[in-house]
Design an enzyme around this catalytic site. Structure first.
Site, PDB file in Angstrom:
ATOM      1  N   CYS A  30       0.815  -1.212   0.000  1.00 40.01           N
ATOM      2  CA  CYS A  30       0.000   0.000   0.000  1.00 40.01           C
ATOM      3  C   CYS A  30       0.851   1.264   0.000  1.00 40.01           C
ATOM      4  O   CYS A  30       0.479   2.265  -0.613  1.00 40.01           O
ATOM      5  CB  CYS A  30      -0.967   0.002   1.177  1.00 40.01           C
ATOM      6  N   HIS A  83      -1.300   0.383   7.360  1.00 42.27           N
ATOM      7  CA  HIS A  83      -1.996   0.619   6.101  1.00 42.27           C
ATOM      8  C   HIS A  83      -1.712   2.056   5.691  1.00 42.27           C
ATOM      9  O   HIS A  83      -1.404   2.909   6.542  1.00 42.27           O
ATOM     10  CB  HIS A  83      -3.498   0.386   6.249  1.00 42.27           C
ATOM     11  N   ASP A  99      -8.352   4.727  -1.036  1.00 35.89           N
ATOM     12  CA  ASP A  99      -7.844   3.486  -0.475  1.00 35.89           C
ATOM     13  C   ASP A  99      -8.028   2.400  -1.530  1.00 35.89           C
ATOM     14  O   ASP A  99      -9.153   2.006  -1.840  1.00 35.89           O
ATOM     15  CB  ASP A  99      -8.599   3.131   0.804  1.00 35.89           C
TER      16      ASP A  99
END
Length: 203
Positions: A30, A83, A99
């Site tokens: 990520c 994250h 996201d």
């Protein structure tokens, strides 16, 4: 449509990214996905890069619950060690979260994302509460670097397949653990590259 946002109030908002399936994406990377998204925003100049932020989400235990993730789209959370998402604070008065791992809209209205993906800290044991490091996109592009060593096991095997492009090398402060230290340290270089806060302050 994939790029539709979740409220009629944001109907006039034009996403800062291409559709989700056209974004650079590698599962479990990520931090690099968001770096590539920042790079896209910079190169396309649709919005000022200063409106955008990389947001690291973790805590001292590296165990944070986030709901509405593709790896567990039902009622329960995914427990990530960390994250990373992108926050766009639009001059039009709305803020949006990008996201690439969520089942929520892409982009998603900030308030909707917080309600559905973070829920309330009141329902989470204190040691698992999320903390946030908010880094301006321009600073993130200049200072993030990763050799991906955190994605290898003790035998040197990949835990997850790496992205197909070379490691991001900016001469920055990598490795990624440098972005995940949430206890304030006097004189820490990290304070130059972002601020950290709890969910209460983030809201």
């Amino acid at each position: 449509m994939e790029a539709d946002v979740s409220s009629a109030a944001a109907a006039c908002y034009q996403p800062a990214s291409p559709p989700r399936d056209a974004c650079v994406y590698s599962s479990c990377y990520c931090e690099e996905n968001i770096w590539k998204l920042c790079e896209y925003i910079k190169n396309h100049n649709q919005y000022p890069l200063e409106e955008c932020y990389a947001v690291f989400i973790s805590n001292e235990r590296k165990m944070v619950p986030i709901w509405k993730q593709q790896t567990r789209p039902g009622s329960g959370p995914v427990i990530w060690d960390y994250h990373v998402v992108l926050l766009h604070v639009s001059s039009g008065g709305q803020s949006f979260i990008y996201d690439l791992d969520t089942v929520l809209p892409f982009p998603c209205l900030f308030d909707t994302y917080v309600d559905d993906a973070f829920k309330s800290d009141d329902d989470i044991h204190p040691q698992f509460r999320r903390k946030f490091r908010v880094i301006r996109a321009d600073s993130y592009l200049k200072n993030f670097a990763s050799d991906r060593s955190h994605m290898k096991d003790s035998s040197g095997n990949w835990r997850e397949p790496p992205p197909p492009y070379p490691c991001i090398e900016t001469g920055g402060i990598g490795p990624i653990d440098n972005f995940l230290r949430f206890k304030k340290t006097k004189g820490s270089l990290l304070l130059l590259f972002g601020i950290h806060m709890s969910l209460k302050h983030y809201l």
